[in-house]
Design an enzyme around this catalytic site. Structure first.
Site, PDB file in Angstrom:
ATOM      1  N   ASN A 105      -6.752  37.203  14.738  1.00 52.40           N
ATOM      2  CA  ASN A 105      -7.068  37.603  13.362  1.00 52.40           C
ATOM      3  C   ASN A 105      -6.011  37.126  12.378  1.00 52.40           C
ATOM      4  O   ASN A 105      -4.845  36.965  12.720  1.00 52.40           O
ATOM      5  CB  ASN A 105      -7.204  39.125  13.284  1.00 52.40           C
ATOM      6  CG  ASN A 105      -8.376  39.619  14.097  1.00 52.40           C
ATOM      7  OD1 ASN A 105      -9.218  38.822  14.490  1.00 52.40           O
ATOM      8  ND2 ASN A 105      -8.427  40.906  14.365  1.00 52.40           N
ATOM      9  N   ASP A 107      -5.768  38.816   9.400  1.00 50.37           N
ATOM     10  CA  ASP A 107      -5.821  39.876   8.381  1.00 50.37           C
ATOM     11  C   ASP A 107      -4.573  40.737   8.294  1.00 50.37           C
ATOM     12  O   ASP A 107      -4.517  41.639   7.458  1.00 50.37           O
ATOM     13  CB  ASP A 107      -7.061  40.757   8.625  1.00 50.37           C
ATOM     14  CG  ASP A 107      -7.073  41.379  10.029  1.00 50.37           C
ATOM     15  OD1 ASP A 107      -5.997  41.665  10.575  1.00 50.37           O
ATOM     16  OD2 ASP A 107      -8.177  41.592  10.565  1.00 50.37           O
ATOM     17  N   HIS A 122      -3.876  32.219  15.050  1.00 51.58           N
ATOM     18  CA  HIS A 122      -4.661  31.511  14.026  1.00 51.58           C
ATOM     19  C   HIS A 122      -4.032  31.634  12.637  1.00 51.58           C
ATOM     20  O   HIS A 122      -4.693  31.398  11.634  1.00 51.58           O
ATOM     21  CB  HIS A 122      -6.110  32.013  14.014  1.00 51.58           C
ATOM     22  CG  HIS A 122      -6.884  31.580  15.231  1.00 51.58           C
ATOM     23  ND1 HIS A 122      -8.068  32.171  15.617  1.00 51.58           N
ATOM     24  CD2 HIS A 122      -6.631  30.602  16.142  1.00 51.58           C
ATOM     25  CE1 HIS A 122      -8.505  31.570  16.733  1.00 51.58           C
ATOM     26  NE2 HIS A 122      -7.649  30.633  17.062  1.00 51.58           N
ATOM     27  N   GLY A 211     -12.051  43.679  21.127  1.00 53.12           N
ATOM     28  CA  GLY A 211     -12.812  43.191  19.974  1.00 53.12           C
ATOM     29  C   GLY A 211     -12.878  41.686  19.830  1.00 53.12           C
ATOM     30  O   GLY A 211     -12.836  41.174  18.715  1.00 53.12           O
ATOM     31  N   SER A 213     -14.998  38.064  21.339  1.00 55.43           N
ATOM     32  CA  SER A 213     -16.040  37.480  22.185  1.00 55.43           C
ATOM     33  C   SER A 213     -15.417  36.560  23.243  1.00 55.43           C
ATOM     34  O   SER A 213     -16.087  36.157  24.183  1.00 55.43           O
ATOM     35  CB  SER A 213     -17.021  36.684  21.321  1.00 55.43           C
ATOM     36  OG  SER A 213     -16.325  35.691  20.593  1.00 55.43           O
ATOM     37  N   ASN A 237     -15.207  46.388  24.146  1.00 56.66           N
ATOM     38  CA  ASN A 237     -16.147  45.724  23.251  1.00 56.66           C
ATOM     39  C   ASN A 237     -17.501  46.434  23.370  1.00 56.66           C
ATOM     40  O   ASN A 237     -17.916  46.766  24.474  1.00 56.66           O
ATOM     41  CB  ASN A 237     -16.288  44.244  23.694  1.00 56.66           C
ATOM     42  CG  ASN A 237     -16.827  43.359  22.597  1.00 56.66           C
ATOM     43  OD1 ASN A 237     -17.894  43.632  22.049  1.00 56.66           O
ATOM     44  ND2 ASN A 237     -16.103  42.313  22.267  1.00 56.66           N
TER      45      ASN A 237
HETATM   46  P1  NAD Z   1     -16.235  36.949  17.224  1.00 53.06           P
HETATM   47  O1  NAD Z   1     -16.983  37.198  15.956  1.00 53.06           O
HETATM   48  O2  NAD Z   1     -16.599  35.762  18.035  1.00 53.06           O
HETATM   49  O3  NAD Z   1     -16.407  38.222  18.152  1.00 53.06           O
HETATM   50  C1  NAD Z   1     -16.205  39.503  17.647  1.00 53.06           C
HETATM   51  C2  NAD Z   1     -16.354  40.447  18.810  1.00 53.06           C
HETATM   52  O4  NAD Z   1     -16.074  41.737  18.340  1.00 53.06           O
HETATM   53  C3  NAD Z   1     -17.770  40.459  19.403  1.00 53.06           C
HETATM   54  O5  NAD Z   1     -17.670  40.332  20.802  1.00 53.06           O
HETATM   55  C4  NAD Z   1     -18.302  41.825  18.994  1.00 53.06           C
HETATM   56  O6  NAD Z   1     -19.185  42.376  19.951  1.00 53.06           O
HETATM   57  C5  NAD Z   1     -17.017  42.623  18.911  1.00 53.06           C
HETATM   58  N1  NAD Z   1     -17.069  43.792  18.056  1.00 53.06           N
HETATM   59  C6  NAD Z   1     -17.827  44.040  16.960  1.00 53.06           C
HETATM   60  N2  NAD Z   1     -17.543  45.239  16.455  1.00 53.06           N
HETATM   61  C7  NAD Z   1     -16.595  45.778  17.261  1.00 53.06           C
HETATM   62  C8  NAD Z   1     -15.892  47.004  17.261  1.00 53.06           C
HETATM   63  N3  NAD Z   1     -16.113  47.935  16.334  1.00 53.06           N
HETATM   64  N4  NAD Z   1     -14.984  47.224  18.233  1.00 53.06           N
HETATM   65  C9  NAD Z   1     -14.749  46.284  19.198  1.00 53.06           C
HETATM   66  N5  NAD Z   1     -15.391  45.106  19.244  1.00 53.06           N
HETATM   67  C10 NAD Z   1     -16.290  44.862  18.280  1.00 53.06           C
HETATM   68  O7  NAD Z   1     -14.691  36.998  16.868  1.00 53.06           O
HETATM   69  P2  NAD Z   1     -13.470  36.454  17.702  1.00 53.06           P
HETATM   70  O8  NAD Z   1     -13.713  36.560  19.148  1.00 53.06           O
HETATM   71  O9  NAD Z   1     -12.269  37.088  17.126  1.00 53.06           O
HETATM   72  O10 NAD Z   1     -13.447  34.890  17.350  1.00 53.06           O
HETATM   73  C11 NAD Z   1     -13.811  34.403  16.067  1.00 53.06           C
HETATM   74  C12 NAD Z   1     -12.725  33.715  15.241  1.00 53.06           C
HETATM   75  O11 NAD Z   1     -12.817  34.039  13.830  1.00 53.06           O
HETATM   76  C13 NAD Z   1     -11.354  34.145  15.617  1.00 53.06           C
HETATM   77  O12 NAD Z   1     -10.471  33.135  15.319  1.00 53.06           O
HETATM   78  C14 NAD Z   1     -11.149  35.313  14.659  1.00 53.06           C
HETATM   79  O13 NAD Z   1      -9.877  35.743  14.535  1.00 53.06           O
HETATM   80  C15 NAD Z   1     -11.682  34.754  13.358  1.00 53.06           C
HETATM   81  N6  NAD Z   1     -12.026  35.860  12.447  1.00 53.06           N
HETATM   82  C16 NAD Z   1     -11.009  36.702  12.052  1.00 53.06           C
HETATM   83  C17 NAD Z   1     -11.286  37.806  11.268  1.00 53.06           C
HETATM   84  C18 NAD Z   1     -10.134  38.696  10.861  1.00 53.06           C
HETATM   85  O14 NAD Z   1      -9.005  38.213  10.644  1.00 53.06           O
HETATM   86  N7  NAD Z   1     -10.368  40.005  10.769  1.00 53.06           N
HETATM   87  C19 NAD Z   1     -12.595  38.081  10.896  1.00 53.06           C
HETATM   88  C20 NAD Z   1     -13.613  37.192  11.310  1.00 53.06           C
HETATM   89  C21 NAD Z   1     -13.297  36.082  12.090  1.00 53.06           C
END
Ligand code: NAD
Length: 271
Positions: A105, A107, A122, A211, A213, A237
């Site tokens: 993340n 954030d 990242h 949290g 994928s 998850n």
């Molecule tokens: P992803 O979107 O591929 O997967 C998110 C995962 O979180 C899913 O498996 C989903 O089932 C799960 N999820 C949803 N709600 C949840 C909850 N309340 N508690 C636990 N799990 C929950 O995201 P990823 O695997 O992090 O990969 C995507 C890329 O995009 C990464 O680089 C990520 O850091 C980036 N991204 C970052 C942010 C952020 O900084 N908050 C937001 C969106 C995407």
């Protein structure tokens, strides 16, 4: 509750617990996940908006579109606060029960919750990096809000927009220009950070994935390295991930509910 107890027992009996977190850990703070419904990338295709040349192209075609992208991408981030999952992870670190968090993340919510050993593979929305010498500098929530407020004015010209963005990013002392310190699609991960993450993964005896994928590479090699070196794997998850079927424990729950319960149980077992 059995899964919570199983996960807590593994964490309590491990000597080096490494956390691997993703967008899902911040979902309950109001930041949409990458693949989830209503996510940013449903409205803004990644092949255009998740890289700097694509963003430059959109800027030339439509300044309104680029302003709405920045607003939709960054407002939820700057408005978000740590949720009980971030807080539980910080409590576990404070108690010496987890050694570090490798987060995908950008954030900064783990740091805002009080976690100290956070490897941001990242990058971070709250830093800029010199394109010439690599020096980094922090930017606050207020800095981001201020630039978004300027971009949101409908009558803003392209020239004013460039000047607001330049003012936000600024110039490095070496004369190079700062850019966001986030990893866009197709870019390399920060070498030192990912090397440290891989090294920690090879040494940990428990990998706690929360949290994510576990689909975004090369970051997703971190749990694979840990598992290949014999670490126990816990997957938290609400949906199945690429780790769930082989994990020692799959806690099929939201992080904001599972993590505080696990932390309470770990601390109870350790006292
Ligand atoms: P992803 O979107 O591929 O997967 C998110 C995962 O979180 C899913 O498996 C989903 O089932 C799960 N999820 C949803 N709600 C949840 C909850 N309340 N508690 C636990 N799990 C929950 O995201 P990823 O695997 O992090 O990969 C995507 C890329 O995009 C990464 O680089 C990520 O850091 C980036 N991204 C970052 C942010 C952020 O900084 N908050 C937001 C969106 C995407």
């Amino acid at each position: 509750m059995e899964k919570i107890q199983q996960a807590a027992r593994i964490i309590a009996s491990s000597s080096d617990v490494l956390v691997f977190s993703g967008a899902g850990v911040s979902a309950e703070s109001g930041i949409p996940t990458f693949r989830g419904e209503g996510g940013l990338w449903e409205r803004y295709p990644t092949n255009i908006y998740a890289n700097l040349p694509g963003l430059a192209g959109v800027f030339l075609l439509s300044k309104d579109r680029i302003a709405s992208f920045f607003s939709d991408a960054l407002r939820p981030l700057v408005e978000a606060k740590p949720n009980p999952a971030h807080e539980a992870l910080a409590r576990l670190e404070e108690a010496g029960k987890i050694s570090a968090i490798v987060t995908q993340n950008i954030d900064d919510l783990h740091l805002a919750a009080g976690s100290r050993e956070v490897l941001e593979v990242h990058g971070s929305a709250y830093r800029v990096r010199c394109s010439r010498c690599g020096a980094r500098e922090g930017r606050s929530r207020k800095d981001i809000n201020d630039v978004l407020d300027k971009l949101d004015v409908p009558t803003i010209s392209r020239r004013q927009m460039i000047s607001a963005l330049n003012e936000f990013s600024g110039n490095c002392l070496c004369g190079g220009r700062y850019r966001p310190d986030v990893v866009f699609f197709g870019e390399s991960l920060p070498m030192e950070t990912i090397e440290e993450a891989a090294d920690r993964a090879s040494r940990c005896d428990c990998l706690l994935s929360v949290g994510t994928s576990v689909l975004v590479y090369p970051a997703a090699t971190v749990p694979a390295i840990a598992a290949s070196f014999g670490a126990s794997v816990i997957d938290i998850n609400p949906c199945e991930t690429t780790l769930s079927s082989t994990a020692d424990v799959f806690v099929k729950m939201k992080a904001g509910k599972a993590m505080p319960a696990i932390a309470d149980e770990v601390l109870r077992l350790s006292n």
